[in-house]
Design an enzyme around this catalytic site. Sequence first.
Site, PDB file in Angstrom:
ATOM      1  N   GLY A  65       0.816  -1.219   0.000  1.00 14.60           N
ATOM      2  CA  GLY A  65       0.000   0.000   0.000  1.00 14.60           C
ATOM      3  C   GLY A  65       0.845   1.262   0.000  1.00 14.60           C
ATOM      4  O   GLY A  65       0.559   2.231  -0.711  1.00 14.60           O
ATOM      5  N   CYS A  66       1.903   1.250   0.793  1.00  7.61           N
ATOM      6  CA  CYS A  66       2.770   2.426   0.896  1.00  7.61           C
ATOM      7  C   CYS A  66       3.508   2.678  -0.425  1.00  7.61           C
ATOM      8  O   CYS A  66       3.712   3.826  -0.814  1.00  7.61           O
ATOM      9  CB  CYS A  66       3.760   2.250   2.044  1.00  7.61           C
ATOM     10  SG  CYS A  66       2.927   2.091   3.642  1.00  7.61           S
ATOM     11  N   THR A  67       3.885   1.605  -1.094  1.00  6.96           N
ATOM     12  CA  THR A  67       4.558   1.743  -2.383  1.00  6.96           C
ATOM     13  C   THR A  67       3.590   2.330  -3.408  1.00  6.96           C
ATOM     14  O   THR A  67       3.941   3.274  -4.139  1.00  6.96           O
ATOM     15  CB  THR A  67       5.108   0.380  -2.855  1.00  6.96           C
ATOM     16  OG1 THR A  67       6.030  -0.097  -1.865  1.00  6.96           O
ATOM     17  CG2 THR A  67       5.805   0.494  -4.203  1.00  6.96           C
TER      18      THR A  67
END
Length: 155
Positions: free
Chosen positions: A45-47
């Site tokens: 998700g962060c990527t």
Amino acid sequence: MTNPAVGDTAPDISLPRDGGEIVKLSDFSGKNVVLYFYPKDDTPGCTKEAIGFTDNVAAFDGLNTVILGVSKDSVKKHDKFIAKHDLKIALLSDEEGDVCERYGVWVEKNMYGKTYMGIERATFLIGADGKIVQVWRKVKVPGHVDAVLDAVRAL
């Protein structure tokens, strides 16, 4: 102040960014700032979120807006994350968690019945005057960057 809200002056920050330079919110006086908090470098998700902001960096630049991502990862981890995904945004390291606390994003989380402390994915849109214009909490990544860009366009 914890849990700053719309209309509040954004708490200033002073954190090292990728590459090691110290960044302060006050460095961007006269510009809008998208200050987004995310749990961990190089997780799915962060990527996606970081790539989403990177893909739209020119649009944000054109709207006098800077993007700053914050997590508790080290500067070294940020440097690797940026290199791996060719990110074009600044990532700030809040290893002590002070800024996460001041923005009210260091929260109790629950996964598979276990509770633990972690960073709530959240975004603060700070106007050129240093006041918080909009806050997104418990952010879901799909569509988020577009929603932030729309909010900046509406300023």
